[in-house]
Design a protein around this motif. Structure first.
Motif, PDB file in Angstrom:
ATOM      1  N   ARG A  33      59.682  -0.015  21.013  1.00 15.71           N
ATOM      2  CA  ARG A  33      57.984  -0.373  21.172  1.00 15.71           C
ATOM      3  C   ARG A  33      57.499   0.442  19.984  1.00 15.71           C
ATOM      4  O   ARG A  33      57.749   1.625  19.792  1.00 15.71           O
ATOM      5  CB  ARG A  33      57.641   0.416  22.449  1.00 15.71           C
ATOM      6  N   GLU A  34      56.826  -0.120  19.294  1.00 10.39           N
ATOM      7  CA  GLU A  34      56.136   0.359  18.206  1.00 10.39           C
ATOM      8  C   GLU A  34      55.120   1.447  18.580  1.00 10.39           C
ATOM      9  O   GLU A  34      55.052   2.277  17.524  1.00 10.39           O
ATOM     10  CB  GLU A  34      55.395  -0.533  17.118  1.00 10.39           C
ATOM     11  N   ASP A  35      54.560   1.495  19.473  1.00  7.93           N
ATOM     12  CA  ASP A  35      53.570   2.242  19.830  1.00  7.93           C
ATOM     13  C   ASP A  35      53.911   3.793  20.636  1.00  7.93           C
ATOM     14  O   ASP A  35      53.356   4.479  21.005  1.00  7.93           O
ATOM     15  CB  ASP A  35      52.342   1.946  20.798  1.00  7.93           C
ATOM     16  N   VAL A  36      55.368   3.868  20.664  1.00  2.23           N
ATOM     17  CA  VAL A  36      56.038   5.051  21.350  1.00  2.23           C
ATOM     18  C   VAL A  36      56.739   6.036  20.220  1.00  2.23           C
ATOM     19  O   VAL A  36      57.826   5.204  19.812  1.00  2.23           O
ATOM     20  CB  VAL A  36      56.610   4.699  22.535  1.00  2.23           C
ATOM     21  N   PHE A  37      56.869   7.065  20.437  1.00  3.07           N
ATOM     22  CA  PHE A  37      57.700   7.932  19.762  1.00  3.07           C
ATOM     23  C   PHE A  37      58.812   8.500  20.467  1.00  3.07           C
ATOM     24  O   PHE A  37      58.296   9.136  21.632  1.00  3.07           O
ATOM     25  CB  PHE A  37      57.094   9.165  19.206  1.00  3.07           C
ATOM     26  N   HIS A  38      60.065   8.075  20.356  1.00  3.12           N
ATOM     27  CA  HIS A  38      61.086   8.296  21.140  1.00  3.12           C
ATOM     28  C   HIS A  38      61.778   9.535  20.801  1.00  3.12           C
ATOM     29  O   HIS A  38      62.051   9.793  19.714  1.00  3.12           O
ATOM     30  CB  HIS A  38      62.159   7.131  21.412  1.00  3.12           C
ATOM     31  N   ASP A  39      62.359  10.147  22.072  1.00  4.30           N
ATOM     32  CA  ASP A  39      63.354  11.219  21.958  1.00  4.30           C
ATOM     33  C   ASP A  39      64.811  10.263  22.066  1.00  4.30           C
ATOM     34  O   ASP A  39      65.016   9.821  22.970  1.00  4.30           O
ATOM     35  CB  ASP A  39      63.462  12.006  23.027  1.00  4.30           C
ATOM     36  N   ASN A  40      65.339  10.459  20.732  1.00  7.47           N
ATOM     37  CA  ASN A  40      66.546   9.876  20.716  1.00  7.47           C
ATOM     38  C   ASN A  40      67.712   9.922  21.851  1.00  7.47           C
ATOM     39  O   ASN A  40      68.606   9.057  22.210  1.00  7.47           O
ATOM     40  CB  ASN A  40      67.414  10.165  19.489  1.00  7.47           C
ATOM     41  N   THR A  41      67.991  11.219  22.494  1.00  2.00           N
ATOM     42  CA  THR A  41      68.774  11.565  23.429  1.00  2.00           C
ATOM     43  C   THR A  41      68.437  11.192  24.725  1.00  2.00           C
ATOM     44  O   THR A  41      67.158  11.085  25.235  1.00  2.00           O
ATOM     45  CB  THR A  41      68.956  12.957  23.483  1.00  2.00           C
ATOM     46  N   ILE A  42      69.260  10.329  25.510  1.00  2.00           N
ATOM     47  CA  ILE A  42      69.041   9.703  26.867  1.00  2.00           C
ATOM     48  C   ILE A  42      70.344   9.755  27.572  1.00  2.00           C
ATOM     49  O   ILE A  42      71.010  10.480  27.215  1.00  2.00           O
ATOM     50  CB  ILE A  42      68.751   8.317  26.673  1.00  2.00           C
ATOM     51  N   LYS A  43      70.174   9.655  28.790  1.00  2.00           N
ATOM     52  CA  LYS A  43      71.093  10.007  29.801  1.00  2.00           C
ATOM     53  C   LYS A  43      71.907   8.679  29.872  1.00  2.00           C
ATOM     54  O   LYS A  43      73.224   8.698  30.274  1.00  2.00           O
ATOM     55  CB  LYS A  43      70.374  10.044  31.205  1.00  2.00           C
ATOM     56  N   MET A  44      71.621   7.408  29.848  1.00  2.00           N
ATOM     57  CA  MET A  44      72.308   6.105  29.960  1.00  2.00           C
ATOM     58  C   MET A  44      72.127   5.176  29.062  1.00  2.00           C
ATOM     59  O   MET A  44      70.921   5.304  28.395  1.00  2.00           O
ATOM     60  CB  MET A  44      71.724   5.616  31.290  1.00  2.00           C
ATOM     61  N   ILE A  45      72.986   4.399  28.646  1.00  2.00           N
ATOM     62  CA  ILE A  45      72.804   3.052  27.694  1.00  2.00           C
ATOM     63  C   ILE A  45      73.633   1.908  28.529  1.00  2.00           C
ATOM     64  O   ILE A  45      74.271   2.244  29.320  1.00  2.00           O
ATOM     65  CB  ILE A  45      73.579   3.205  26.520  1.00  2.00           C
ATOM     66  N   ASP A  46      72.934   0.961  28.113  1.00  2.00           N
ATOM     67  CA  ASP A  46      73.465  -0.375  28.627  1.00  2.00           C
ATOM     68  C   ASP A  46      74.647  -0.837  27.946  1.00  2.00           C
ATOM     69  O   ASP A  46      74.485  -0.533  26.547  1.00  2.00           O
ATOM     70  CB  ASP A  46      72.338  -1.442  28.858  1.00  2.00           C
ATOM     71  N   PHE A  47      75.667  -1.522  28.378  1.00  2.00           N
ATOM     72  CA  PHE A  47      76.877  -1.884  27.359  1.00  2.00           C
ATOM     73  C   PHE A  47      76.510  -3.083  26.736  1.00  2.00           C
ATOM     74  O   PHE A  47      76.714  -4.098  27.300  1.00  2.00           O
ATOM     75  CB  PHE A  47      78.152  -1.697  28.088  1.00  2.00           C
ATOM     76  N   VAL A  48      76.140  -2.924  25.438  1.00  2.00           N
ATOM     77  CA  VAL A  48      75.684  -4.104  24.723  1.00  2.00           C
ATOM     78  C   VAL A  48      76.510  -4.334  23.454  1.00  2.00           C
ATOM     79  O   VAL A  48      77.654  -4.873  23.146  1.00  2.00           O
ATOM     80  CB  VAL A  48      74.408  -4.500  24.408  1.00  2.00           C
ATOM     81  N   VAL A  49      76.055  -3.142  22.503  1.00  2.00           N
ATOM     82  CA  VAL A  49      77.085  -2.865  21.548  1.00  2.00           C
ATOM     83  C   VAL A  49      76.964  -1.383  21.006  1.00  2.00           C
ATOM     84  O   VAL A  49      76.488  -1.021  19.939  1.00  2.00           O
ATOM     85  CB  VAL A  49      76.383  -3.804  20.107  1.00  2.00           C
ATOM     86  N   PRO A  50      77.615  -0.754  21.848  1.00  2.00           N
ATOM     87  CA  PRO A  50      77.660   0.633  21.752  1.00  2.00           C
ATOM     88  C   PRO A  50      78.633   1.163  20.350  1.00  2.00           C
ATOM     89  O   PRO A  50      79.634   0.441  20.360  1.00  2.00           O
ATOM     90  CB  PRO A  50      78.213   1.223  23.105  1.00  2.00           C
ATOM     91  N   MET A  51      78.151   2.223  19.650  1.00  2.00           N
ATOM     92  CA  MET A  51      79.337   2.798  18.921  1.00  2.00           C
ATOM     93  C   MET A  51      79.936   4.117  19.308  1.00  2.00           C
ATOM     94  O   MET A  51      78.951   4.897  19.719  1.00  2.00           O
ATOM     95  CB  MET A  51      78.524   2.677  17.444  1.00  2.00           C
ATOM     96  N   PHE A  52      81.127   4.371  19.386  1.00  2.00           N
ATOM     97  CA  PHE A  52      81.523   5.608  19.847  1.00  2.00           C
ATOM     98  C   PHE A  52      82.204   6.372  18.756  1.00  2.00           C
ATOM     99  O   PHE A  52      82.839   5.652  17.615  1.00  2.00           O
ATOM    100  CB  PHE A  52      82.722   5.184  20.846  1.00  2.00           C
ATOM    101  N   THR A  53      82.163   7.663  18.936  1.00  2.00           N
ATOM    102  CA  THR A  53      83.118   8.755  18.089  1.00  2.00           C
ATOM    103  C   THR A  53      84.353   8.796  18.495  1.00  2.00           C
ATOM    104  O   THR A  53      84.681   8.349  19.819  1.00  2.00           O
ATOM    105  CB  THR A  53      82.567   9.947  17.971  1.00  2.00           C
ATOM    106  N   LYS A  54      85.299   9.085  17.729  1.00  2.00           N
ATOM    107  CA  LYS A  54      86.756   9.185  18.194  1.00  2.00           C
ATOM    108  C   LYS A  54      86.680  10.420  19.390  1.00  2.00           C
ATOM    109  O   LYS A  54      87.431  10.075  20.280  1.00  2.00           O
ATOM    110  CB  LYS A  54      87.673   9.681  17.007  1.00  2.00           C
ATOM    111  N   GLU A  55      85.867  11.376  19.159  1.00  2.00           N
ATOM    112  CA  GLU A  55      85.911  12.159  19.972  1.00  2.00           C
ATOM    113  C   GLU A  55      85.213  11.833  21.540  1.00  2.00           C
ATOM    114  O   GLU A  55      85.977  12.341  22.489  1.00  2.00           O
ATOM    115  CB  GLU A  55      84.886  13.570  19.662  1.00  2.00           C
TER     116      GLU A  55
END
Length: 255
Positions: free
Chosen positions: A143-165
């Motif tokens: 949403r263009e009108d909202v400034f988001h905190d990037n850190t969240i509790k959950m994501i939907d599984f569509v195209v996630p990128m994972f670290t090796k860790e």
């Protein structure tokens, strides 16, 4: 830096081949950009066909199963292939996405996000819109009108990128009790967060999420339509999460 890009396909040849056609120039552009700045980038693109009918096997497939492993089994097949390449990052893609609205290179954007935020284990692009009402987490939608905190509790599984860790925490496998894919997002986020890593959405990287052609067009032999699939997937998710985390598992997801 090594990035494994895994694409899962089932009975949707045209859509998968179109996605792979979009991914290839993204990979080429990312590699060229890194070379220009004196860095090495190796991208391994794996297209796993999850037991499609003969005329639905994508021409871009690099590996396949002769039987359908369902979503979780297919993603786990990709993770086994990924682990053998010793990647720094693994980007898993369902084939129901478009990059047409993405004005940055998603490989460069997501990997740079993870390199800048070493405490993040999983990052996901923002969604241009919610494709199915009430089924995508609202904080993933741009949403263009909202400034988001990037850190969240959950994501939907569509195209996630994972670290090796993060994948080390998960044992390079999604819990197979979540046969149809529903529940692996809850489970993986709980496990990664409880290991001390964070989950994030990169709101500067946008994708368009479509609905599944496999279920909408009745191309899955186990389900007549999307509603039948949703009912079965929900039942499987509820059973698996309750077995693993107890009847109040939703509280644990968001605490």
């Amino acid at each position: 830096m090594r990035v494994f890009i895994g694409i899962l396909s089932f009975n949707s040849r045209e859509r998968t081949d179109k996605l792979v056609g979009a991914v290839r120039p993204i990979v080429s552009d990312a590699v060229d950009w890194m070379v220009e700045f004196g860095r090495d980038l190796k991208c391994i693109v794996e297209v796993f066909d999850n037991g499609s009918d003969g005329n639905e096997i994508p021409s871009s497939a690099t590996s396949r199963s002769t039987t359908n492993l369902q979503m979780t089994g297919g993603m786990n097949a990709l993770l086994r292939l990924a682990r053998s390449t010793s990647p720094n990052y693994v980007w898993l893609l369902t084939n129901d996405i478009l990059f047409e609205e993405c004005n940055v290179n998603p490989i460069l954007k997501l990997t740079s996000f993870l390199e800048m935020h070493r405490d993040v284990g999983i990052v996901h692009p923002a969604l241009m819109k919610e494709p199915v009402p009430n089924f995508a987490y609202p904080w993933m939608v741009y949403r263009e009108d909202v400034f988001h905190d990037n850190t969240i509790k959950m994501i939907d599984f569509v195209v996630p990128m994972f670290t090796k860790e993060a994948l080390d925490v998960l044992g390079w496998e999604f819990d197979p009790r979540f046969t149809y894919g529903w529940g692996i997002d809850y489970d993986m986020c709980i496990r990664v967060r409880e290991a001390g890593l964070k989950i994030a959405v990169d709101y500067m990287c946008l994708i368009d999420h479509l609905t599944s052609v496999t279920y909408d067009e009745g191309k899955h032999p186990d389900f007549k339509n999307r509603q039948e699939y949703y009912a079965k997937a929900m039942e499987c998710m509820e059973k698996g999460m309750t077995e693993k985390y107890g009847k109040n598992w939703r509280r644990r997801v968001y605490e």
